[in-house]
Design a protein around this motif. Structure first.
Motif, PDB file in Angstrom:
ATOM      1  N   ASP A  53       0.853  -1.190   0.000  1.00 53.52           N
ATOM      2  CA  ASP A  53       0.000   0.000   0.000  1.00 53.52           C
ATOM      3  C   ASP A  53       0.888   1.238   0.000  1.00 53.52           C
ATOM      4  O   ASP A  53       1.851   1.312   0.770  1.00 53.52           O
ATOM      5  CB  ASP A  53      -0.904   0.036   1.238  1.00 53.52           C
ATOM      6  CG  ASP A  53      -1.853  -1.148   1.301  1.00 53.52           C
ATOM      7  OD1 ASP A  53      -2.291  -1.602   0.230  1.00 53.52           O
ATOM      8  OD2 ASP A  53      -2.147  -1.614   2.413  1.00 53.52           O
ATOM      9  N   SER A  55       1.057   5.783  -1.290  1.00 44.58           N
ATOM     10  CA  SER A  55       0.348   6.973  -1.764  1.00 44.58           C
ATOM     11  C   SER A  55       1.327   7.912  -2.453  1.00 44.58           C
ATOM     12  O   SER A  55       2.530   7.888  -2.181  1.00 44.58           O
ATOM     13  CB  SER A  55      -0.340   7.686  -0.596  1.00 44.58           C
ATOM     14  OG  SER A  55       0.608   8.080   0.378  1.00 44.58           O
ATOM     15  N   LYS A  79      -6.776  -2.046  -5.462  1.00 37.30           N
ATOM     16  CA  LYS A  79      -7.682  -0.919  -5.217  1.00 37.30           C
ATOM     17  C   LYS A  79      -6.944   0.381  -5.494  1.00 37.30           C
ATOM     18  O   LYS A  79      -5.754   0.497  -5.217  1.00 37.30           O
ATOM     19  CB  LYS A  79      -8.186  -0.934  -3.769  1.00 37.30           C
ATOM     20  CG  LYS A  79      -9.172   0.181  -3.445  1.00 37.30           C
ATOM     21  CD  LYS A  79      -9.780   0.000  -2.060  1.00 37.30           C
ATOM     22  CE  LYS A  79      -8.773   0.193  -0.957  1.00 37.30           C
ATOM     23  NZ  LYS A  79      -9.403   0.125   0.383  1.00 37.30           N
ATOM     24  N   ILE A  80      -7.659   1.347  -6.058  1.00 39.76           N
ATOM     25  CA  ILE A  80      -7.082   2.673  -6.265  1.00 39.76           C
ATOM     26  C   ILE A  80      -8.096   3.714  -5.820  1.00 39.76           C
ATOM     27  O   ILE A  80      -9.289   3.597  -6.102  1.00 39.76           O
ATOM     28  CB  ILE A  80      -6.661   2.894  -7.737  1.00 39.76           C
ATOM     29  CG1 ILE A  80      -6.006   4.267  -7.907  1.00 39.76           C
ATOM     30  CG2 ILE A  80      -7.836   2.720  -8.684  1.00 39.76           C
ATOM     31  CD1 ILE A  80      -5.344   4.462  -9.258  1.00 39.76           C
ATOM     32  N   THR A  81      -7.604   4.706  -5.081  1.00 40.08           N
ATOM     33  CA  THR A  81      -8.456   5.768  -4.552  1.00 40.08           C
ATOM     34  C   THR A  81      -7.891   7.115  -4.991  1.00 40.08           C
ATOM     35  O   THR A  81      -6.699   7.377  -4.807  1.00 40.08           O
ATOM     36  CB  THR A  81      -8.513   5.720  -3.018  1.00 40.08           C
ATOM     37  OG1 THR A  81      -8.877   4.401  -2.600  1.00 40.08           O
ATOM     38  CG2 THR A  81      -9.530   6.715  -2.482  1.00 40.08           C
ATOM     39  N   ILE A  92      -3.306  10.212  -4.488  1.00 40.46           N
ATOM     40  CA  ILE A  92      -3.683   8.866  -4.908  1.00 40.46           C
ATOM     41  C   ILE A  92      -3.185   7.838  -3.899  1.00 40.46           C
ATOM     42  O   ILE A  92      -2.029   7.872  -3.480  1.00 40.46           O
ATOM     43  CB  ILE A  92      -3.099   8.550  -6.299  1.00 40.46           C
ATOM     44  CG1 ILE A  92      -3.641   9.555  -7.323  1.00 40.46           C
ATOM     45  CG2 ILE A  92      -3.424   7.117  -6.719  1.00 40.46           C
ATOM     46  CD1 ILE A  92      -2.962   9.483  -8.663  1.00 40.46           C
ATOM     47  N   CYS A 117     -12.392  10.359 -13.696  1.00 39.87           N
ATOM     48  CA  CYS A 117     -11.650  11.192 -12.743  1.00 39.87           C
ATOM     49  C   CYS A 117     -11.275  12.559 -13.314  1.00 39.87           C
ATOM     50  O   CYS A 117     -11.220  13.546 -12.580  1.00 39.87           O
ATOM     51  CB  CYS A 117     -10.395  10.460 -12.277  1.00 39.87           C
ATOM     52  SG  CYS A 117     -10.725   9.010 -11.255  1.00 39.87           S
ATOM     53  N   MET A 138     -13.757  12.085  -3.328  1.00 41.24           N
ATOM     54  CA  MET A 138     -13.050  10.818  -3.513  1.00 41.24           C
ATOM     55  C   MET A 138     -13.747   9.939  -4.539  1.00 41.24           C
ATOM     56  O   MET A 138     -14.976   9.881  -4.583  1.00 41.24           O
ATOM     57  CB  MET A 138     -12.975  10.064  -2.177  1.00 41.24           C
ATOM     58  CG  MET A 138     -12.115   8.817  -2.197  1.00 41.24           C
ATOM     59  SD  MET A 138     -12.621   7.634  -0.922  1.00 41.24           S
ATOM     60  CE  MET A 138     -13.964   6.802  -1.778  1.00 41.24           C
ATOM     61  N   GLU A 140     -13.208   5.836  -5.925  1.00 38.69           N
ATOM     62  CA  GLU A 140     -12.458   4.617  -5.597  1.00 38.69           C
ATOM     63  C   GLU A 140     -13.019   3.422  -6.356  1.00 38.69           C
ATOM     64  O   GLU A 140     -14.228   3.326  -6.587  1.00 38.69           O
ATOM     65  CB  GLU A 140     -12.547   4.365  -4.094  1.00 38.69           C
ATOM     66  CG  GLU A 140     -11.799   3.149  -3.594  1.00 38.69           C
ATOM     67  CD  GLU A 140     -11.892   3.025  -2.086  1.00 38.69           C
ATOM     68  OE1 GLU A 140     -10.999   3.536  -1.388  1.00 38.69           O
ATOM     69  OE2 GLU A 140     -12.879   2.431  -1.601  1.00 38.69           O
ATOM     70  N   THR A 141     -12.131   2.503  -6.736  1.00 37.74           N
ATOM     71  CA  THR A 141     -12.584   1.274  -7.386  1.00 37.74           C
ATOM     72  C   THR A 141     -11.576   0.151  -7.180  1.00 37.74           C
ATOM     73  O   THR A 141     -10.386   0.397  -6.952  1.00 37.74           O
ATOM     74  CB  THR A 141     -12.807   1.487  -8.900  1.00 37.74           C
ATOM     75  OG1 THR A 141     -13.413   0.316  -9.453  1.00 37.74           O
ATOM     76  CG2 THR A 141     -11.497   1.753  -9.620  1.00 37.74           C
ATOM     77  N   THR A 142     -12.083  -1.064  -7.246  1.00 40.79           N
ATOM     78  CA  THR A 142     -11.239  -2.261  -7.281  1.00 40.79           C
ATOM     79  C   THR A 142     -11.241  -2.840  -8.696  1.00 40.79           C
ATOM     80  O   THR A 142     -10.714  -3.922  -8.917  1.00 40.79           O
ATOM     81  CB  THR A 142     -11.759  -3.324  -6.300  1.00 40.79           C
ATOM     82  OG1 THR A 142     -13.101  -3.688  -6.676  1.00 40.79           O
ATOM     83  CG2 THR A 142     -11.764  -2.800  -4.868  1.00 40.79           C
ATOM     84  N   THR A 148     -17.006   3.699  -6.440  1.00 42.58           N
ATOM     85  CA  THR A 148     -17.514   4.432  -5.284  1.00 42.58           C
ATOM     86  C   THR A 148     -17.160   5.909  -5.408  1.00 42.58           C
ATOM     87  O   THR A 148     -16.016   6.249  -5.709  1.00 42.58           O
ATOM     88  CB  THR A 148     -16.923   3.880  -3.975  1.00 42.58           C
ATOM     89  OG1 THR A 148     -17.272   2.499  -3.846  1.00 42.58           O
ATOM     90  CG2 THR A 148     -17.464   4.637  -2.766  1.00 42.58           C
TER      91      THR A 148
END
Length: 204
Positions: A53, A55, A79-81, A92, A117, A138, A140-142, A148
């Motif tokens: 993980d 950022s 996952k990326i947010t 990110i 985005c 925000m 977010e997706t997997t 989301t």
């Protein structure tokens, strides 16, 4: 003799597993190095033999590039947010998982996520001057079934009257669904933090 042989086999397996874990660690470090060369400082939050993980910051326009830079048969984005921060740069957070011969992320979903985005119609928190009543904070997706979207609104009704028409006009996603809202007090009055779930566009 039999006990000694069994001990040697166990010892070999331990060292083999350790070597494999180290190899996986290096793969993560290689991915981080690629991102640092393109986007600057990357801050790892946790890293082990299977997951990583971290950022960093990158322009919205480069989100697609950063995804394809690290996605390969041995490393997959779990996952990326994307957090809205200023006009051109996004904060990110990314989670990677390591394995053998892993399938690549659906290229169409990657493209759809990137287009979402960087869509200028989204009221990112950094661009709230365009619409002071509701913002997106925000995405977010997997890269599974859903995307989301979270944000803040002055009134719950603004999610449906102001944001839903924008989302319905973005081809990357479809069927926005209001999942939940949570009210909180600020110096500017009472606001609501909302969470939406969206499906990918019709072509998926």
């Amino acid at each position: 003799m039999r006990k000694l042989l069994l001990y040697m086999v166990c010892l070999f397996l331990v060292f083999a597993e350790g070597a494999q874990a180290q190899d996986l660690d290096y793969k993560f470090l290689d991915a981080i190095k690629i991102l640092e060369n393109k986007f600057g400082t990357v801050l790892p939050k946790s890293i082990n033999s299977q997951t990583c993980d971290f950022s960093f910051s990158a322009p919205y326009a480069k989100i697609c590039d950063l995804i394809t830079s690290v996605d390969n048969k041995n490393i997959k984005i779990e996952k990326i947010t994307i957090f809205g921060r200023d006009k051109e740069m996004a904060a990110i957070a990314m989670s990677l998982v390591c394995g053998e011969n892993m399938p690549n992320i659906n290229a169409q979903k990657v493209s759809a996520f990137c287009n979402l985005c960087k869509d200028s119609r989204l009221p990112w928190v950094s661009n709230k001057g365009k619409n002071k009543n509701i913002t997106v904070t925000m995405i977010e997706t997997t890269f599974g079934d859903n995307v989301t979207i979270k944000g803040i609104a002055d009134k719950s009704g603004l999610v449906f009257s102001d944001l839903f028409p924008i989302l319905n006009g973005i081809r990357s996603i479809s069927a926005p669904f209001f999942e939940r809202g949570k009210f909180f007090d600020t110096e500017d009055g009472r606001k609501m933090e909302y969470t939406l779930q969206c499906k990918w566009g019709a072509k998926f």
